[in-house]
Design a protein around this motif. Structure first.
Motif, PDB file in Angstrom:
ATOM      1  N   SER A  64       0.819  -1.219   0.000  1.00 27.23           N
ATOM      2  CA  SER A  64       0.000   0.000   0.000  1.00 27.23           C
ATOM      3  C   SER A  64       0.849   1.263   0.000  1.00 27.23           C
ATOM      4  O   SER A  64       0.399   2.305  -0.447  1.00 27.23           O
ATOM      5  CB  SER A  64      -0.935  -0.001   1.212  1.00 27.23           C
ATOM      6  N   GLY A  65       2.087   1.178   0.493  1.00 23.44           N
ATOM      7  CA  GLY A  65       2.965   2.350   0.520  1.00 23.44           C
ATOM      8  C   GLY A  65       4.042   2.321  -0.536  1.00 23.44           C
ATOM      9  O   GLY A  65       5.106   2.909  -0.354  1.00 23.44           O
ATOM     10  N   LEU A  66       3.773   1.636  -1.655  1.00 25.66           N
ATOM     11  CA  LEU A  66       4.790   1.464  -2.689  1.00 25.66           C
ATOM     12  C   LEU A  66       5.298   2.785  -3.252  1.00 25.66           C
ATOM     13  O   LEU A  66       6.471   2.901  -3.617  1.00 25.66           O
ATOM     14  CB  LEU A  66       4.222   0.594  -3.816  1.00 25.66           C
ATOM     15  N   ASN A  67       4.456   3.814  -3.313  1.00 30.98           N
ATOM     16  CA  ASN A  67       4.857   5.106  -3.880  1.00 30.98           C
ATOM     17  C   ASN A  67       5.273   6.124  -2.825  1.00 30.98           C
ATOM     18  O   ASN A  67       5.434   7.311  -3.133  1.00 30.98           O
ATOM     19  CB  ASN A  67       3.717   5.688  -4.719  1.00 30.98           C
ATOM     20  N   ALA A  68       5.470   5.695  -1.580  1.00 29.37           N
ATOM     21  CA  ALA A  68       5.769   6.643  -0.497  1.00 29.37           C
ATOM     22  C   ALA A  68       7.059   7.420  -0.746  1.00 29.37           C
ATOM     23  O   ALA A  68       7.142   8.615  -0.420  1.00 29.37           O
ATOM     24  CB  ALA A  68       5.849   5.900   0.829  1.00 29.37           C
ATOM     25  N   ASP A  69       8.070   6.765  -1.321  1.00 32.19           N
ATOM     26  CA  ASP A  69       9.328   7.463  -1.554  1.00 32.19           C
ATOM     27  C   ASP A  69       9.180   8.587  -2.569  1.00 32.19           C
ATOM     28  O   ASP A  69       9.797   9.648  -2.449  1.00 32.19           O
ATOM     29  CB  ASP A  69      10.398   6.476  -2.018  1.00 32.19           C
ATOM     30  N   MET A  70       8.342   8.393  -3.577  1.00 31.41           N
ATOM     31  CA  MET A  70       8.103   9.426  -4.575  1.00 31.41           C
ATOM     32  C   MET A  70       7.240  10.550  -4.011  1.00 31.41           C
ATOM     33  O   MET A  70       7.463  11.738  -4.300  1.00 31.41           O
ATOM     34  CB  MET A  70       7.446   8.813  -5.812  1.00 31.41           C
ATOM     35  N   GLN A  71       6.252  10.179  -3.189  1.00 32.59           N
ATOM     36  CA  GLN A  71       5.386  11.200  -2.605  1.00 32.59           C
ATOM     37  C   GLN A  71       6.165  12.133  -1.682  1.00 32.59           C
ATOM     38  O   GLN A  71       5.851  13.325  -1.564  1.00 32.59           O
ATOM     39  CB  GLN A  71       4.253  10.522  -1.843  1.00 32.59           C
ATOM     40  N   ALA A  72       7.195  11.596  -1.023  1.00 32.23           N
ATOM     41  CA  ALA A  72       7.976  12.398  -0.083  1.00 32.23           C
ATOM     42  C   ALA A  72       8.759  13.516  -0.769  1.00 32.23           C
ATOM     43  O   ALA A  72       9.164  14.481  -0.111  1.00 32.23           O
ATOM     44  CB  ALA A  72       8.933  11.500   0.700  1.00 32.23           C
ATOM     45  N   THR A  73       8.970  13.400  -2.077  1.00 31.41           N
ATOM     46  CA  THR A  73       9.729  14.436  -2.799  1.00 31.41           C
ATOM     47  C   THR A  73       8.851  15.615  -3.213  1.00 31.41           C
ATOM     48  O   THR A  73       9.367  16.625  -3.681  1.00 31.41           O
ATOM     49  CB  THR A  73      10.387  13.833  -4.048  1.00 31.41           C
TER      50      THR A  73
END
Length: 257
Positions: A64-73
């Motif tokens: 569910s948090g697969l895109n968390a690293d991209m969202q943090a930018t």
């Protein structure tokens, strides 16, 4: 006239005597019926090739948090906040594809064993997405929107199968077990509105070799000569970093040499 009647009677007696001397042929009793196609013995042994098409459903397990690293930018502009929502975790879709198969059968009476190479292209692609909103209160109008999406595509997959069949006339029902490798692409997309300070859009694409196994059943039906049609069901599990489960139905047309 009397002579004609007498000649006809004598001819009838002669034919009756000759018929009595004939052997007891089944055809005279009407018991000689044509052999049905389903009862005809078909030789399934040998090499064969064919083409196929399939349609089915795929489910891929995604964090569910697969895109968390991209969202943090993403840095929202002053006065705004972004409400990122987790992905659903399960990507579902129904798709179709096409491919080819080739193999060899060994036959002992009705028992048939075979080995087959099976290939599918452009078969299955699934995705999961989420959308988040923030609101201006008390006006309750949308102030910002976030979008997050992951697409998992199994573009190519080739497998080697062991087949176990039973010849029943022109029909050969069979079951199979297989294992193989394929190419899977994971595409991650993240966007936000109003445009963030940096960046305005982010996309990440990764292609990876995956492996899996399959099992199923089907039936080959000989039409004429070596030409046959195929219908089958396959369950497939593909794994690597993420697992995919596929249920598909296939139809094919082949030729046995």
């Amino acid at each position: 006239m009397r002579r004609f009647v007498l000649a006809a009677a004598m001819a009838g007696m002669t034919f009756g005597a000759q018929a009595a001397d004939l052997p007891d042929l089944p055809i005279l009793r009407g018991s000689l019926a044509p052999v049905a196609l389903s009862n005809a013995r078909v030789n399934w042994q040998g090499f064969y090739v064919g083409g196929q098409a399939d349609y089915g459903a795929i489910t891929t397990k995604l964090p569910s948090g697969l895109n968390a690293d991209m969202q943090a930018t993403f840095a929202p502009p002053p006065g705004f906040t972004y409400n990122w929502q987790p992905l659903g975790g399960m990507a579902h879709s129904t798709n179709g594809g096409f491919g080819a198969f080739a193999g060899y059968n060994w036959q002992w009476d009705e028992a048939v064993l075979g080995i087959e190479g099976n290939y599918l292209h452009g078969a299955f692609s699934s995705y999961v997405s989420s959308t988040g909103y923030t609101y201006n209160l008390p006006a309750f109008t949308v102030a910002s929107v976030t979008n997050s999406r992951v697409t998992a595509s199994l573009s190519d997959f080739g497998s080697l199968r062991a087949r176990f069949g039973w010849a029943a006339g022109c029909f050969m029902p069979y079951g199979f077990l297989g294992a193989g490798v394929g190419s899977r692409t994971i595409v991650r997309d993240v966007s936000a509105s109003p445009p963030p300070v940096s960046p305005t859009w982010s996309t990440d694409t990764k292609e990876k070799l995956v492996y899996g196994y399959s099992a199923g059943f089907g039936v080959d039906t000989m039409i004429v000569g070596g030409l046959f049609v195929r219908a089958e069901y396959e369950y497939q599990r593909v794994t690597a970093d993420y697992e995919s489960f596929i249920h598909s139905a296939r139809v094919g047309l082949g030729y046995k040499f």
